[in-house]
Design a protein around this motif. Structure first.
Motif, mmCIF file in Angstrom:
data_model
loop_
_atom_site.group_PDB
_atom_site.id
_atom_site.type_symbol
_atom_site.label_atom_id
_atom_site.label_comp_id
_atom_site.label_asym_id
_atom_site.label_seq_id
_atom_site.Cartn_x
_atom_site.Cartn_y
_atom_site.Cartn_z
ATOM 1 N N UNK A 1 0.953 -1.308 0.103
ATOM 2 C CA UNK A 1 -0.001 -0.155 0.081
ATOM 3 C C UNK A 1 0.787 1.344 0.044
ATOM 4 N N UNK A 2 0.465 2.268 -0.701
ATOM 5 C CA UNK A 2 1.332 3.662 -0.918
ATOM 6 C C UNK A 2 0.431 4.704 -0.301
ATOM 7 N N UNK A 3 1.154 5.515 0.184
ATOM 8 C CA UNK A 3 0.455 6.600 0.770
ATOM 9 C C UNK A 3 1.626 7.914 0.866
ATOM 10 N N UNK A 4 1.206 8.885 0.338
ATOM 11 C CA UNK A 4 2.297 10.199 0.500
ATOM 12 C C UNK A 4 3.621 9.524 -0.177
ATOM 13 N N UNK A 5 3.250 8.861 -1.467
ATOM 14 C CA UNK A 5 4.515 8.628 -1.975
ATOM 15 C C UNK A 5 5.430 7.566 -1.520
ATOM 16 N N UNK A 6 5.147 6.896 -0.153
ATOM 17 C CA UNK A 6 5.790 5.949 0.315
ATOM 18 C C UNK A 6 5.190 4.705 0.787
ATOM 19 N N UNK A 7 5.851 3.481 0.614
ATOM 20 C CA UNK A 7 5.222 2.191 0.768
ATOM 21 C C UNK A 7 4.901 2.234 2.400
ATOM 22 N N UNK A 8 3.727 2.163 2.775
ATOM 23 C CA UNK A 8 3.387 2.097 3.953
ATOM 24 C C UNK A 8 2.870 0.617 4.803
ATOM 25 N N UNK B 1 0.010 5.434 -9.304
ATOM 26 C CA UNK B 1 1.037 4.528 -8.861
ATOM 27 C C UNK B 1 1.361 3.487 -9.845
ATOM 28 N N UNK B 2 2.560 2.882 -9.660
ATOM 29 C CA UNK B 2 3.102 1.856 -10.504
ATOM 30 C C UNK B 2 3.387 0.705 -9.764
ATOM 31 N N UNK B 3 3.264 -0.498 -10.353
ATOM 32 C CA UNK B 3 3.711 -1.725 -9.798
ATOM 33 C C UNK B 3 4.733 -2.182 -10.786
ATOM 34 N N UNK B 4 6.107 -2.660 -10.183
ATOM 35 C CA UNK B 4 7.095 -3.048 -11.001
ATOM 36 C C UNK B 4 7.321 -4.313 -10.429
ATOM 37 N N UNK C 1 3.452 -3.787 3.630
ATOM 38 C CA UNK C 1 3.801 -4.686 2.495
ATOM 39 C C UNK C 1 3.380 -6.004 3.125
ATOM 40 N N UNK C 2 2.643 -6.725 2.044
ATOM 41 C CA UNK C 2 2.117 -8.184 2.305
ATOM 42 C C UNK C 2 3.465 -9.001 1.974
ATOM 43 N N UNK C 3 3.393 -10.531 1.921
ATOM 44 C CA UNK C 3 4.439 -11.499 1.946
ATOM 45 C C UNK C 3 4.705 -11.517 0.437
ATOM 46 N N UNK C 4 5.387 -10.684 -0.192
ATOM 47 C CA UNK C 4 5.944 -10.620 -1.483
ATOM 48 C C UNK C 4 7.453 -10.407 -1.675
ATOM 49 N N UNK C 5 8.081 -10.905 -2.528
ATOM 50 C CA UNK C 5 9.619 -10.817 -2.615
ATOM 51 C C UNK C 5 10.000 -9.504 -3.012
ATOM 52 N N UNK C 6 11.371 -9.063 -2.884
ATOM 53 C CA UNK C 6 11.625 -7.659 -3.320
ATOM 54 C C UNK C 6 11.693 -7.567 -4.929
ATOM 55 N N UNK C 7 11.227 -8.578 -5.522
ATOM 56 C CA UNK C 7 11.279 -8.382 -7.080
ATOM 57 C C UNK C 7 10.228 -7.445 -7.275
ATOM 58 N N UNK C 8 8.920 -7.335 -6.456
ATOM 59 C CA UNK C 8 7.848 -6.379 -6.422
ATOM 60 C C UNK C 8 8.396 -5.191 -5.791
ATOM 61 N N UNK C 9 8.056 -4.325 -6.708
ATOM 62 C CA UNK C 9 8.250 -2.783 -6.138
ATOM 63 C C UNK C 9 7.398 -1.876 -6.639
ATOM 64 N N UNK C 10 7.240 -0.836 -5.919
ATOM 65 C CA UNK C 10 6.209 0.252 -6.406
ATOM 66 C C UNK C 10 6.481 1.747 -6.326
ATOM 67 N N UNK C 11 5.759 2.187 -6.764
ATOM 68 C CA UNK C 11 5.924 3.897 -6.646
ATOM 69 C C UNK C 11 4.780 4.677 -6.367
#
Lengths: 114, 114
Positions: A48-55, A74-77, A57-67
């Protein structure tokens, strides 16, 4: 009043590639959450993102990132794609409050990894 | 972390009958309990929600009941119609300054037979 929008609708990628998915929240919403929904399963919370920060995080590896951008979109990479990353990726927006409140989902992006 | 179980996984009812779907959760801090309906190929849509300070909530043919002591909540649909056929998901989360992490159940596929 536009609802939550996502792009693209469908995407086909090859193992090892990288992908970027995009989400625009409902008008007036400032919080964006991302979910992965495998076929026949419930949505799994990624982050979940709020104020441009990841607030959160669930149980997903670092391969999943966002902005999150200043306009709340928002973007999911996802890097180094695996076959198991094939799923429907849902974005949901909400209005930040201390109390949990209703989320509005976008139509999703169907990602197929071959 | 939170664990949400949902039963039954599939449910078939005759048009006009009632349908009941039950979810159990593990985290006593959870205090917001939404139910979502997802039709084939579409986004999840909120149909009803309840907070922990309320035991029951109704909206026309749909009701949700919550038992915080036993940590379970149920969705009740009366006078079912063919358009109620869909997959239903329960979810839980809790209020928090640092955002919400929604945990979804695995879903119940409801079929309303005409």
């Amino acid at each position: 009043d536009a609802g939550v929008t996502q792009s693209p609708t469908h995407l086909i990628k090859t193992r090892g590639q990288q992908v970027t998915l995009r989400c625009s929240p409902k008008s007036g919403h400032d919080t964006v959450s991302w979910y992965q929904q495998a076929l026949g399963q419930g949505p799994q919370f990624i982050f979940q993102y709020y104020e441009e920060e990841e607030r959160q995080r669930g149980n997903f590896p670092d391969r999943f990132s966002g902005h999150q951008f200043p306009n709340y979109s928002s973007e999911l990479n996802v890097n180094a794609l695996l076959l198991g990353d094939s799923a429907l990726y849902l974005c949901a927006s909400s209005l930040d409050r201390l109390a949990a409140d209703e989320q509005y989902f976008g139509p999703g992006t169907r990602l197929t990894v071959t | 972390g939170e664990n949400v179980e949902q039963h039954p996984s599939t449910l078939s009812v005759q048009e006009g009958d009632s349908a009941v779907i039950k979810c159990t959760y593990s985290d006593s801090a959870s205090n917001y309990f939404p139910w979502y309906k997802q039709e084939l190929g579409k986004r999840p849509q909120l149909i009803i929600d309840i907070r922990s300070n309320v035991g029951e909530k109704k909206d026309q043919r749909i009701a949700v009941t919550l038992n915080k002591t036993a940590k379970h909540f149920s969705l009740h649909i009366t006078e079912t119609q063919p358009e109620d056929s869909a997959v239903y998901f329960c979810a839980t989360t809790s209020d928090g300054y640092y955002g919400q992490n929604f945990v979804f159940g695995p879903g119940t596929r409801l079929s309303v037979l005409p």
